[in-house]
Motif scaffolding. Structure first.
Motif: not given
Length: 191
Positions: A156-171
């Motif tokens: 869940a932490a990886g998913i949350g970090l991925g969603l946050l990073a994907g939205r804020s600083i990109g893929k």
């Protein structure tokens, strides 16, 4: 961005403790020790977070199917070990899973949901087997419940970090996190 990636790689190298995760583990007699075990090793944190990050990159059903497949198959590996199944190469497969999962993220490997689930399940069986060989008979269920909860939390932490990073600083930054997992896995294996 290059400076950020360099700093993250340097921190990963400094924080990864070189040791085998499943030899001489210590106490495995309670729910609390089950929760604590995955949280005490960078190998666990890197591998589980990478599964969540890769699921975010894939999107759709992969976000819940891949972590669920991991946890379910990890329990199957745990049960197999407690029943006496011997597997070769458990530690090398676990080490490889960290590097492979990180590469899947870093290279943005686009796998069908079923294939990603199968790949994470293969790694998970070995992770679960290692947990099963270290567990004491008197506390199998509490210990298993603890490490399942901690593993799901790391996913869940990886998913949350991925969603946050994907939205804020990109893929690109999300993929850089996968690269950090690879470097951490290599550092862990070298120790």
């Amino acid at each position: 961005m290059k400076r950020f990636i360099f700093i993250c790689m340097a921190l990963t190298g400094a924080l990864v403790t070189p040791a085998f995760a499943h030899t001489g583990v210590g106490q495995t007699s309670s729910f609390a020790s089950g929760i604590a075990h995955p949280l005490h090793g960078a190998d666990h944190m890197l591998a589980m977070a990478a599964v969540g990050l890769w699921a975010v990159l894939a999107g759709g059903r992969a976000i819940w199917v891949w972590p669920t497949a991991f946890v379910a198959t990890m329990l199957a590996g745990f049960a197999a070990a407690t029943l006496g199944l011997q597997l070769p190469f458990v530690e090398p497969v676990i080490s490889s899973s960290i590097i492979a999962s990180g590469l899947f993220v870093a290279l943005a490997v686009n796998a069908p949901v079923w294939l990603g689930a199968a790949m994470t399940a293969l790694f998970a069986f070995f992770h679960g087997h290692a947990h099963g060989t270290e567990a004491t008979v008197a506390s199998l269920i509490p210990y298993a419940a603890g490490f399942v909860l901690a593993t799901a939390g790391l996913h869940a932490a990886g998913i949350g970090l991925g969603l946050l990073a994907g939205r804020s600083i990109g893929k690109v930054a999300l993929r850089a996190m996968g690269g950090l997992a690879v470097l951490g896995g290599i550092a862990w294996m070298a120790g």
